[in-house]
Design a protein around this motif. Structure first.
Motif, mmCIF file in Angstrom:
data_model
loop_
_atom_site.group_PDB
_atom_site.id
_atom_site.type_symbol
_atom_site.label_atom_id
_atom_site.label_comp_id
_atom_site.label_asym_id
_atom_site.label_seq_id
_atom_site.Cartn_x
_atom_site.Cartn_y
_atom_site.Cartn_z
ATOM 1 N N ALA A 1 -2.815 -2.779 -6.988
ATOM 2 C CA ALA A 1 -1.301 -3.142 -6.757
ATOM 3 C C ALA A 1 -1.978 -4.543 -5.413
ATOM 4 C CB ALA A 1 -1.090 -1.986 -4.987
ATOM 5 N N LEU A 2 -2.995 -4.367 -4.803
ATOM 6 C CA LEU A 2 -3.541 -5.516 -4.270
ATOM 7 C C LEU A 2 -3.559 -6.974 -4.450
ATOM 8 C CD1 LEU A 2 -4.558 -4.085 -1.184
ATOM 9 C CD2 LEU A 2 -2.708 -4.675 -0.970
ATOM 10 N N ASN A 3 -4.210 -6.593 -5.436
ATOM 11 C CA ASN A 3 -4.738 -7.920 -6.556
ATOM 12 C C ASN A 3 -3.641 -8.072 -7.459
ATOM 13 O OD1 ASN A 3 -7.550 -8.977 -6.500
ATOM 14 N ND2 ASN A 3 -8.309 -7.588 -6.670
ATOM 15 N N ILE A 4 -2.317 -7.609 -8.033
ATOM 16 C CA ILE A 4 -1.918 -8.366 -8.974
ATOM 17 C C ILE A 4 -1.978 -9.825 -9.099
ATOM 18 C CG2 ILE A 4 0.313 -7.658 -7.871
ATOM 19 C CD1 ILE A 4 1.479 -6.596 -9.767
ATOM 20 N N LYS A 5 -1.705 -10.071 -10.220
ATOM 21 C CA LYS A 5 -1.433 -11.949 -10.280
ATOM 22 C C LYS A 5 -0.126 -12.296 -9.423
ATOM 23 C CE LYS A 5 -1.016 -15.717 -13.722
ATOM 24 N NZ LYS A 5 -1.126 -15.891 -14.951
ATOM 25 N N LEU B 1 1.085 -1.071 -0.397
ATOM 26 C CA LEU B 1 -0.096 0.075 0.059
ATOM 27 C C LEU B 1 0.683 1.615 -0.283
ATOM 28 C CD1 LEU B 1 -3.012 -1.228 2.220
ATOM 29 C CD2 LEU B 1 -3.087 -1.329 0.033
ATOM 30 N N ASN B 2 2.155 1.183 0.754
ATOM 31 C CA ASN B 2 2.818 2.445 1.390
ATOM 32 C C ASN B 2 3.299 2.487 -0.528
ATOM 33 O OD1 ASN B 2 2.279 3.170 3.723
ATOM 34 N ND2 ASN B 2 4.214 1.883 4.592
ATOM 35 N N ALA B 3 3.849 1.748 -1.125
ATOM 36 C CA ALA B 3 4.603 1.553 -2.439
ATOM 37 C C ALA B 3 2.851 1.855 -3.746
ATOM 38 C CB ALA B 3 5.069 0.034 -3.005
ATOM 39 N N ALA B 4 2.071 1.827 -2.818
ATOM 40 C CA ALA B 4 0.718 2.863 -4.262
ATOM 41 C C ALA B 4 0.299 3.921 -3.697
ATOM 42 C CB ALA B 4 -0.520 1.285 -4.242
#
Length: 240
Positions: free
Chosen positions: A194-198, A141-144
């Protein structure tokens, strides 16, 4: 003079809140530590906890009222003064960065529930046992570019500790456990992607049988970080 009195009142209420929490923790620790909890004592303890919680809620409300008054005084003090107004805006920006003010805005809500209990398996596990997964979520989340994050309504800041304590988690010194609800304010599409990436963190959680629900929300409220931080060793570098 009024400002000074209001700030002293806030400090006083904060100290009382801390004392109530300390007494509550000591009472529970002493009682449970005996290893025996009779029904009558359990009821007495429950009543005491309920009373302390009521007092805490009342003091928290009073603290919020005093903080609102101080904020009102600050706004009145900058009226018709552009320089003071700019200083106030800068101060508010840094309060937001440090997590010392309530914020709201669009973002995502991630709910993590423990895997369903299988009666045929004796060794059960939960998110309390895998803090590394929670820390991965925060890092992503911080990276996003998340602008504010909370975990079970505890504001995540650079001072936040996330540690296991027995069968629960301590976040900012507050005990919590599953389900874990993480809120983040920022661009909803970016945060969700970002959280849902494959093969990403949501995939990992579901692969470990955690029940995960990820949704976007256009008006998330995240409360402030309420622990006071005193700098003892760190000092600002003086410019030459």
């Amino acid at each position: 003079m009024n400002k000074k009195k209001e700030k002293l009142a806030i400090i006083g209420v904060s100290l009382v809140l801390g004392l109530i929490l300390s007494v509550q923790f000591k009472t529970i620790n002493e009682t449970v530590g005996n290893g025996v909890l009779p029904t009558q004592r359990a009821q007495e303890l429950a009543n005491e906890v309920a009373k302390l919680k009521s007092e805490k809620d009342l003091l928290t409300k009073q603290l919020e009222e005093l903080e609102n008054k101080v904020e009102q005084y600050e706004k009145e003090g900058i009226s018709h003064d552009t320089y003071a107004e700019n200083l106030y805006k800068d101060a508010m920006k840094y309060r937001m960065l440090a997590g010392y003010t309530d914020v709201h805005g669009p973002g995502i809500i991630l709910e993590i529930n423990d895997p369903p209990i299988d009666p045929q398996i004796s060794d059960s596990y939960g998110i309390v046992d895998e803090l590394d997964l929670l820390l991965q979520v925060i890092s992503i989340l911080n990276a996003a570019d998340a602008e504010a994050i909370s975990i079970n309504d505890q504001r995540y800041t650079s001072f936040t500790e996330i540690v296991r304590a027995g069968n629960h988690i301590e976040i900012n010194g507050v005990s919590t456990g599953a389900p874990i609800v993480i809120k983040a304010i920022g661009d909803p599409d970016t945060l969700e992607s970002a959280l849902n990436i494959k093969w990403g963190i949501v995939w990992q959680l579901r692969n470990y049988d955690y029940v995960v629900n990820l949704t976007q929300n256009q008006d998330i409220k995240i409360e402030r970080y309420r622990k006071a931080k005193e700098f003892i060793y760190a000092k600002p570098v003086e410019e030459e």
